[in-house]
Motif scaffolding. Structure first.
Motif: not given
Lengths: 336, 215
Positions: A59-63, A103-107, A230-233
């Motif tokens: 549930e990590v909010p995505q940039a 997906a969890e740690n790069s936002q 744009t690309l996700p992180t």
């Protein structure tokens, strides 16, 4: 009049998946009445449906990602890997070695501003503002197969520009035989670079390389987006390499430096395990990884978590017609 | 451990803990995998999860005897059977998941992988030996085997080494975690050196060895 010859990866217009089906995939799923076995009330319905698609694990909010203007790719009969799967199943060891870690740690990765240094065997070395590049370039959509060396695959609609258009601006010299790429090195932002264990034992920064003819090939792109934005992180924002006929690890992410060189540059996975990962890393069903077969792959497409299907791996990942000539006369078993 | 007098009740409680502890994660998988807890393509992660569980249960099984001795708690050895059987269950699920979800029951591919991939051969041999141990844990068979039962069940020492190597060779990168597991396995074997070594070197072999050393 421009007469365009259709090559094998471009498919006739009538065989494309209608865009409305693609765009409405969530409501279509909903209409199939896919429900949870647990019957728990979910706080976010959209997120929950992503989960059913095998999407977001956390549930990590995505940039936020910005929409991009681009020229759509020619229709293809390839069925796309759904966006939630593309952005929740990543190898980006700077953010951890499990598929859901990036997906969890790069936002929190700061992608703006971002500059790309171009140096080495070029007449005009310089620095590119990547966000300006996105504005100024005529971005194209490229729907490519993506084949991971771990024997799974996807089909991803990238947005980007041919690498050769950028390199030509800097005028490579006659000594430019190779192109070396480097990912951002910032242990503060990239936990995998702080800990050998967390980062999978790779010596950072991550580096990759191509022969100059591979780099100049029209299929080779610098991707700045996917699925219209744009690309996700976790997929390598803001700029990454995509070389569709090579294994995925050649597609270096979050690039900060491009250096043209006379000698073959070192590449990260080759440094880590030279007998398993070569410099070329061309997708080749006839040359197995020492520990597993490369003859087939699990395609990750539409459907639930266990819907992936095994299919035959194609020579040069299906791009043989366009790229096989680059390697004529080479022993591909030796130059794996 | 002053005043700790473990008895039948403690042993029973621990056995229940083993059963619940080994079963609950499997139940959790049923709920969590469809939720995406193991990612968009959970196949590899699921195989890894089950394999790691089997390896941990195997190491736990091997902890029982040394612990029983150290705590002077003989009834603790009753945990070996449920732990060992659960290890077999997890290892079998690990194998079946690989067959079904990774290779999609493509038998020609399965046959090729089973023969040509060293780490898979090693894992398969370990599973095959585990199967032998599981089958001979059926009380009737167990009793009928007499002394041979103990001999056969000492292959668990071989199994734990094979399983640790299988893990080491299967990882794409990073050796720290497999090294920890292999060290644990070797430590548990070291505690049993007096049982294992005489088995490996019979008196005859030892005399040969001494003879060759003297030359």
């Amino acid at each position: 009049m421009l007469i365009k010859k259709r090559v094998s990866h471009e498919i006739a217009e009538n065989s494309v998946t209608p865009e409305n089906i693609y765009l409405n995939r969530r409501s279509i799923l909903k209409s199939f009445g896919i429900v949870t076995a647990s019957g728990l009330a979910m706080p976010s319905q959209a997120g929950f449906l992503d989960n059913l698609l095998g999407g977001s694990a956390s549930e990590v909010p995505q940039a936020p990602r910005k929409p991009l203007e681009y020229r759509p790719d020619k229709p293809t009969d390839l069925s796309l890997t759904p966006e939630p799967k593309v952005i929740n199943h990543n190898n980006f060891y700077e953010f951890g070695t499990s598929k859901t870690d990036p997906a969890e740690n790069s936002q929190h990765l700061k992608t703006e501003p971002w500059t790309l240094t171009i140096e080495g065997e070029v007449e005009n070395p310089g620095v590119v503002d990547v966000w300006e590049l996105m504005q100024q370039s005529n971005l194209e959509e490229r729907i490519y197969r993506m084949r991971c060396v771990e024997a799974w695959s996807m089909v991803i609609p990238w947005l980007g520009l041919e690498l050769n258009t950028l390199l030509k601006k800097f005028k490579p010299t006659s000594r430019a035989k190779y192109v070396a790429f480097e990912t951002l090195y910032d242990p503060k932002q990239m936990p995998g670079q702080r800990s050998r264990h967390f980062g999978g034992g790779i010596a950072y920064p991550y580096v990759e390389g191509l022969r100059i003819d591979e780099a100049m090939h029209p299929l080779t792109i610098l991707a700045v987006g996917l699925y219209g934005k744009t690309l996700p992180t976790q997929n390598g924002a803001p700029v990454r390499l995509v070389v569709p006929w090579k294994y995925g690890f050649k597609g270096i992410k979050s690039i900060v430096k491009i250096r043209l060189t006379e000698k073959q540059p070192p590449t990260s996975w080759n440094l880590l395990a030279p007998h398993e990962y070569g410099f070329y890393a061309n997708v080749n069903p006839e040359v197995d990884h020492p520990r597993w077969s490369q003859a087939s792959e699990r395609f990750i497409g539409e459907g639930g978590p266990f819907s992936s299907t095994r299919q035959k791996t194609l020579m040069f990942n299906g791009y043989a017609e366009q790229v096989a000539s680059l390697y004529s006369g080479m022993d591909l078993k030796k130059y794996y | 451990m002053k005043g700790f007098r473990p008895g039948k009740k403690t042993s029973l409680t621990l056995r229940i803990v083993v059963h619940v502890g080994a079963f609950l994660p499997l139940l959790w998988l049923f709920w969590a995998v469809p939720q995406g807890a193991l990612g968009a393509d959970p196949v590899k992660e699921l195989i890894h999860f089950l394999g790691m569980g089997a390896l941990r249960l195997l190491l736990l099984t091997l902890c029982v005897s040394p612990l029983a001795k150290a705590l002077k708690f003989g009834l603790l050895v009753r945990l070996r059977r449920p732990l060992g059987l659960w290890c077999f269950v997890w290892a079998s699920l690990h194998f079946v998941t690989w067959l079904a979800l990774d290779l999609g029951f493509d038998w020609s591919l399965i046959g090729e992988e089973l023969v040509t991939r060293t780490y898979i051969v090693v894992g398969f041999v370990a599973l095959f030996l585990l199967l032998a141990l599981a089958v001979t844990s059926i009380p009737k068979i167990l009793r009928s085997m007499g002394k041979n039962w103990k001999k056969l069940h000492r292959t668990i020492y071989l199994i734990v080494v094979l399983a640790s190597i299988h893990f080491w060779w299967s990882v794409k990168s990073g050796w720290i975690e497999p090294a920890i597991y292999l060290s644990l396995a070797l430590f548990l074997l070291y505690l049993r050196r007096r049982t294992i070594l005489p088995g490996l070197f019979t008196n005859e072999k030892l005399t040969d060895l001494k003879g060759s050393l003297q030359k």
